[in-house]
Design a protein around this motif. Structure first.
Motif, PDB file in Angstrom:
ATOM      1  N   ALA A 458      35.312 -27.311 -13.485  1.00 37.19           N
ATOM      2  CA  ALA A 458      36.312 -26.375 -12.035  1.00 37.19           C
ATOM      3  C   ALA A 458      35.898 -24.812 -12.740  1.00 37.19           C
ATOM      4  CB  ALA A 458      37.277 -26.569 -11.828  1.00 37.19           C
ATOM      5  N   GLU A 459      35.733 -24.300 -14.156  1.00 34.87           N
ATOM      6  CA  GLU A 459      35.784 -22.943 -14.148  1.00 34.87           C
ATOM      7  C   GLU A 459      34.408 -22.352 -14.201  1.00 34.87           C
ATOM      8  OE1 GLU A 459      37.098 -23.469 -17.954  1.00 34.87           O
ATOM      9  OE2 GLU A 459      39.057 -23.567 -18.004  1.00 34.87           O
ATOM     10  N   ALA A 460      33.046 -23.308 -14.611  1.00 32.72           N
ATOM     11  CA  ALA A 460      32.005 -23.195 -14.053  1.00 32.72           C
ATOM     12  C   ALA A 460      31.636 -22.948 -12.498  1.00 32.72           C
ATOM     13  CB  ALA A 460      31.441 -24.382 -14.407  1.00 32.72           C
ATOM     14  N   VAL A 461      32.066 -23.661 -11.877  1.00 33.53           N
ATOM     15  CA  VAL A 461      32.228 -23.419 -10.335  1.00 33.53           C
ATOM     16  C   VAL A 461      33.370 -21.971  -9.731  1.00 33.53           C
ATOM     17  CG1 VAL A 461      31.360 -25.484 -10.218  1.00 33.53           C
ATOM     18  CG2 VAL A 461      33.417 -25.393  -9.058  1.00 33.53           C
ATOM     19  N   SER A 462      33.963 -22.245 -10.195  1.00 32.88           N
ATOM     20  CA  SER A 462      34.326 -21.238  -9.322  1.00 32.88           C
ATOM     21  C   SER A 462      34.350 -19.505  -9.548  1.00 32.88           C
ATOM     22  CB  SER A 462      36.183 -21.289 -10.672  1.00 32.88           C
ATOM     23  OG  SER A 462      37.141 -23.269  -9.874  1.00 32.88           O
ATOM     24  N   PRO A 463      34.658 -18.971  -8.707  1.00 32.84           N
ATOM     25  CA  PRO A 463      34.698 -17.167  -9.184  1.00 32.84           C
ATOM     26  C   PRO A 463      34.694 -16.622 -11.002  1.00 32.84           C
ATOM     27  CG  PRO A 463      35.574 -17.512  -7.783  1.00 32.84           C
ATOM     28  CD  PRO A 463      35.831 -19.162  -8.057  1.00 32.84           C
ATOM     29  N   PRO A 464      34.877 -15.811 -11.478  1.00 32.43           N
ATOM     30  CA  PRO A 464      35.170 -15.404 -13.144  1.00 32.43           C
ATOM     31  C   PRO A 464      36.652 -14.751 -12.440  1.00 32.43           C
ATOM     32  CG  PRO A 464      33.446 -13.728 -12.122  1.00 32.43           C
ATOM     33  CD  PRO A 464      33.096 -15.138 -11.314  1.00 32.43           C
ATOM     34  N   PRO A 465      37.840 -14.835 -13.282  1.00 34.31           N
ATOM     35  CA  PRO A 465      38.774 -14.565 -13.310  1.00 34.31           C
ATOM     36  C   PRO A 465      39.172 -12.728 -13.401  1.00 34.31           C
ATOM     37  CG  PRO A 465      38.650 -15.363 -15.981  1.00 34.31           C
ATOM     38  CD  PRO A 465      37.293 -15.754 -15.013  1.00 34.31           C
TER      39      PRO A 465
END
Length: 473
Positions: A458-465
């Motif tokens: 999920a973190e890999a395919v999500s926009p950076p925070p």
């Protein structure tokens, strides 16, 4: 602040380790998950091995003949077991005594008993997960993997094989933000998926030896009592070992309406008694149970690392039971090595490879990687060195990622418990039923790691925070 994509995984239990409270198995949040062991245990019973071919194995023939000649079930508590190869297994021998009394020489009846013992193991495995994790999705996934390994191991392999696909999905994360911000989460998600997908089937190919081979019942009978011992002690500590005071942190989860205070009950010490009795019965079933005091001590350490005030006197009791067993065994069983035992011992690289499959499974391909690279640069045109390299890197990256996860002590503890459970069997020639008891902890580790890896995906395919704007003034 929790990233928005974490909320999408909440229904999987990826981020919520379960409430700290307790109610017995009747708690509403556990009821739906009981369907998993129910269905799988019935499935194992319905598909049990049949036919008198089960009685044709040489060990089985000798074992049953000696039991019939003795006509004294309790006598096995005072000496060698029916194969007379210097093993003390009176409890598991009683299971064969029962079959001869109930079924005679009907092989299908023996197969049904084998399946019934395995079905009980599925339920007790669920109990172990419940007490060690207190997290229903983790327990459900682990029980599903362990139970399906009895009947359809290929389904387990196919399910975890989906992580090969997710590994490539992670690469799409590079399109979601600047390369410098995405390289670490994408690499962690990719390598974590590759590593997790490679862990199945692993040591889970035990079905033919547990349900289809009668002498394998020694391992499954032992597993019932060994798992019950671990679960009962973990329950005692979970109910009575209060949390050490610590200052609140931003990572603490808020209480919910399902969070209740643990209620130890009127006689919580009864769980220690149950654990000790189950330990004694496991030791009387199969020699692999000598690892149990170490595992029970590991349970105490794992709870202590999670900030609980454990009762260290309990592991002392368990080690005392082991000492008593060793003294008794020395008195009633010949201490010299039997011909069978001498034949079964082994050493060499196979020992360390088998142990590595529990402790550092991705690194066990290093010899194959070295051999492949020795053929020259042309080997890089094949898939083998890249696959082996990805498994090695995936193991290293996953360990680093687990260490930074707040469930690290649970994941590391489960991995080590599987390693310890298999440890004494590594120096014996391979039999699949050696992996039956360790497989419970291995499946729990797989379930915990799967949830951690899903968060990495999920973190890999999500926009950076994005940093919140500074407050005015």
């Amino acid at each position: 602040m929790v990233p928005y994509h974490d909320n999408a995984l909440a229904w999987l239990g990826v981020l919520r380790p379960g409430s700290i409270g307790d109610n017995p198995f009747g708690m509403k949040r556990w009821l739906p998950w009981l369907v998993i062991p129910l269905v799988l245990s019935v499935w194992v019973l319905v598909t049990h091995a049949r036919g008198n071919g089960l009685l044709e194995d040489t060990d089985t023939k000798v074992l049953l003949a000696n039991i019939q000649a003795r006509h004294n079930p309790l006598s096995w508590f005072a000496g060698d077991w029916p194969l007379f190869n210097h093993f003390y297994r009176p409890v598991s021998t009683l299971a064969f005594e029962f079959d001869l009394w109930r079924w005679g020489m009907n092989g299908s009846g023996f197969g049904l008993t084998n399946a019934a013992v395995a079905s009980v193991c599925i339920w007790v495995a669920f109990w172990v997960g419940r007490e060690l994790t207190d997290h229903a999705p983790t327990v459900g996934l682990a029980t599903l993997a362990f139970g399906l390994a009895h009947v359809r191991l290929e389904w387990v392999a196919a399910a975890f094989g989906l992580f090969w696909i997710l590994a490539w999905v992670c690469l799409a994360g590079f399109a979601r933000g600047p390369w410098k911000l995405k390289v670490v989460p994408v690499a962690l998600g990719f390598l974590g998926c590759v590593f997790l997908a490679s862990l199945v089937p692993g040591p889970l190919g035990f079905a033919s030896r547990i349900t289809g081979w009668l002498p394998g019942r020694t391992a499954s009978v032992m597993a019932i009592f060994a798992l019950a011992s671990v679960a009962a002690y973990a329950r005692y500590e979970r109910l009575t070992a209060g949390q050490k005071p610590s200052p609140p942190t931003p990572m603490d989860l808020p209480a919910t309406k399902g969070t209740v205070a643990a209620q130890p009950g009127k006689m919580p010490w009864i769980w220690v008694v149950v654990s000790a009795l189950a330990l004694a019965l496991a030791l009387g079933s199969y020699e692999q149970a000598v690892v149990l005091p170490g595992l029970l001590t590991g349970v105490a350490v794992m709870f202590a690392l999670q900030g609980r005030r454990v009762h260290w006197v309990c592991p002392v009791l368990f080690w005392a039971v082991l000492v008593g067993y060793l003294v008794l065994r020395h008195q009633v069983v010949p201490s010299q090595v039997s011909g069978y035992q001498a034949q079964q011992f082994r050493d060499g690289p196979g020992v360390f490879l088998d142990l590595g499959n529990y402790l550092v499974p991705g690194l066990t391909v290093l010899p194959q990687l070295q051999i492949t690279l020795e053929t020259g640069l042309f080997s890089l045109l094949t898939a083998a060195p890249w696959l082996y390299g990805a498994l090695v890197a995936g193991n290293i990256a996953s360990v680093a990622g687990i260490w930074h996860d707040r469930r690290r002590w649970l994941a590391i503890g489960l991995l080590l418990m599987g390693f310890v459970a298999f440890l004494p069997m590594a120096w014996l020639k391979f039999f699949a039923h050696y992996h039956y008891f360790p497989a419970v902890f291995y499946c729990l580790f797989l379930a915990v790691l799967a949830q951690i890896v899903l968060r990495w995906v999920a973190e890999a395919v999500s926009p950076p925070p994005m940093a919140a704007p500074a407050r005015p003034g």
